[in-house]
Design a protein around this motif. Structure first.
Motif, PDB file in Angstrom:
ATOM      1  N   MET A   1       0.854  -1.163   0.000  1.00 44.58           N
ATOM      2  CA  MET A   1       0.000   0.000   0.000  1.00 44.58           C
ATOM      3  C   MET A   1       0.904   1.233   0.000  1.00 44.58           C
ATOM      4  O   MET A   1       1.767   1.381   0.838  1.00 44.58           O
ATOM      5  N   SER A   2       0.665   2.116  -0.934  1.00 43.63           N
ATOM      6  CA  SER A   2       1.511   3.296  -1.066  1.00 43.63           C
ATOM      7  C   SER A   2       1.005   4.436  -0.178  1.00 43.63           C
ATOM      8  O   SER A   2      -0.107   4.398   0.339  1.00 43.63           O
ATOM      9  N   ILE A   3       1.839   5.422  -0.046  1.00 45.00           N
ATOM     10  CA  ILE A   3       1.485   6.596   0.751  1.00 45.00           C
ATOM     11  C   ILE A   3       0.281   7.311   0.131  1.00 45.00           C
ATOM     12  O   ILE A   3      -0.609   7.768   0.852  1.00 45.00           O
ATOM     13  N   LEU A   4       0.245   7.396  -1.191  1.00 42.32           N
ATOM     14  CA  LEU A   4      -0.878   8.047  -1.867  1.00 42.32           C
ATOM     15  C   LEU A   4      -2.194   7.332  -1.576  1.00 42.32           C
ATOM     16  O   LEU A   4      -3.224   7.969  -1.332  1.00 42.32           O
ATOM     17  N   THR A   5      -2.169   6.008  -1.570  1.00 33.78           N
ATOM     18  CA  THR A   5      -3.375   5.237  -1.270  1.00 33.78           C
ATOM     19  C   THR A   5      -3.832   5.474   0.165  1.00 33.78           C
ATOM     20  O   THR A   5      -5.029   5.601   0.424  1.00 33.78           O
ATOM     21  N   ILE A   6      -2.912   5.543   1.080  1.00 34.10           N
ATOM     22  CA  ILE A   6      -3.258   5.802   2.482  1.00 34.10           C
ATOM     23  C   ILE A   6      -3.876   7.191   2.634  1.00 34.10           C
ATOM     24  O   ILE A   6      -4.904   7.355   3.301  1.00 34.10           O
ATOM     25  N   ILE A   7      -3.274   8.185   1.988  1.00 32.96           N
ATOM     26  CA  ILE A   7      -3.792   9.553   2.085  1.00 32.96           C
ATOM     27  C   ILE A   7      -5.188   9.638   1.459  1.00 32.96           C
ATOM     28  O   ILE A   7      -6.095  10.242   2.035  1.00 32.96           O
ATOM     29  N   LEU A   8      -5.365   9.012   0.296  1.00 36.96           N
ATOM     30  CA  LEU A   8      -6.690   9.022  -0.333  1.00 36.96           C
ATOM     31  C   LEU A   8      -7.712   8.265   0.502  1.00 36.96           C
ATOM     32  O   LEU A   8      -8.881   8.648   0.548  1.00 36.96           O
ATOM     33  N   SER A   9      -7.283   7.192   1.161  1.00 39.68           N
ATOM     34  CA  SER A   9      -8.202   6.434   2.010  1.00 39.68           C
ATOM     35  C   SER A   9      -8.688   7.259   3.185  1.00 39.68           C
ATOM     36  O   SER A   9      -9.801   7.070   3.659  1.00 39.68           O
ATOM     37  N   ILE A  10      -7.867   8.165   3.653  1.00 44.03           N
ATOM     38  CA  ILE A  10      -8.260   9.004   4.788  1.00 44.03           C
ATOM     39  C   ILE A  10      -9.099  10.194   4.324  1.00 44.03           C
ATOM     40  O   ILE A  10     -10.116  10.521   4.943  1.00 44.03           O
ATOM     41  N   ILE A  11      -8.705  10.826   3.222  1.00 42.95           N
ATOM     42  CA  ILE A  11      -9.391  12.034   2.776  1.00 42.95           C
ATOM     43  C   ILE A  11     -10.664  11.706   1.983  1.00 42.95           C
ATOM     44  O   ILE A  11     -11.738  12.245   2.262  1.00 42.95           O
ATOM     45  N   LEU A  12     -10.541  10.839   0.979  1.00 42.65           N
ATOM     46  CA  LEU A  12     -11.671  10.463   0.117  1.00 42.65           C
ATOM     47  C   LEU A  12     -11.732   8.942  -0.027  1.00 42.65           C
ATOM     48  O   LEU A  12     -11.262   8.384  -1.024  1.00 42.65           O
ATOM     49  N   PRO A  13     -12.319   8.267   0.946  1.00 40.85           N
ATOM     50  CA  PRO A  13     -12.321   6.805   0.926  1.00 40.85           C
ATOM     51  C   PRO A  13     -12.935   6.176  -0.336  1.00 40.85           C
ATOM     52  O   PRO A  13     -12.346   5.244  -0.885  1.00 40.85           O
ATOM     53  N   PRO A  14     -14.069   6.664  -0.859  1.00 40.81           N
ATOM     54  CA  PRO A  14     -14.612   6.027  -2.066  1.00 40.81           C
ATOM     55  C   PRO A  14     -13.677   6.136  -3.278  1.00 40.81           C
ATOM     56  O   PRO A  14     -13.584   5.217  -4.082  1.00 40.81           O
ATOM     57  N   LEU A  15     -12.975   7.254  -3.389  1.00 43.61           N
ATOM     58  CA  LEU A  15     -12.040   7.420  -4.499  1.00 43.61           C
ATOM     59  C   LEU A  15     -10.893   6.427  -4.404  1.00 43.61           C
ATOM     60  O   LEU A  15     -10.476   5.843  -5.410  1.00 43.61           O
TER      61      LEU A  15
END
Length: 51
Positions: A1-15
């Motif tokens: 899991m990349s840093i970008l995926t973690i950040i997107l999971s926190i900010i915009l989970p559906p995206l």
């Protein structure tokens, strides 16, 4: 899991789920969880993207 995926999971989970799995049942479940309350959507997105 990349840093970008973690950040997107926190900010915009559906995206984050959409980018990883596409349109499907995981996306719809995450969208509903995020609309009900944000935290279950984040937990589900982290789980789906980590699986």
């Amino acid at each position: 899991m990349s840093i970008l995926t973690i950040i997107l999971s926190i900010i915009l989970p559906p995206l984050a789920v959409f980018l990883n799995k596409g349109l499907g049942k995981d996306f719809l479940i995450n969208l509903i969880l995020t609309l009900i309350f944000w935290l279950p959507g984040v937990i589900h997105a982290l789980y789906v993207n980590n699986k």
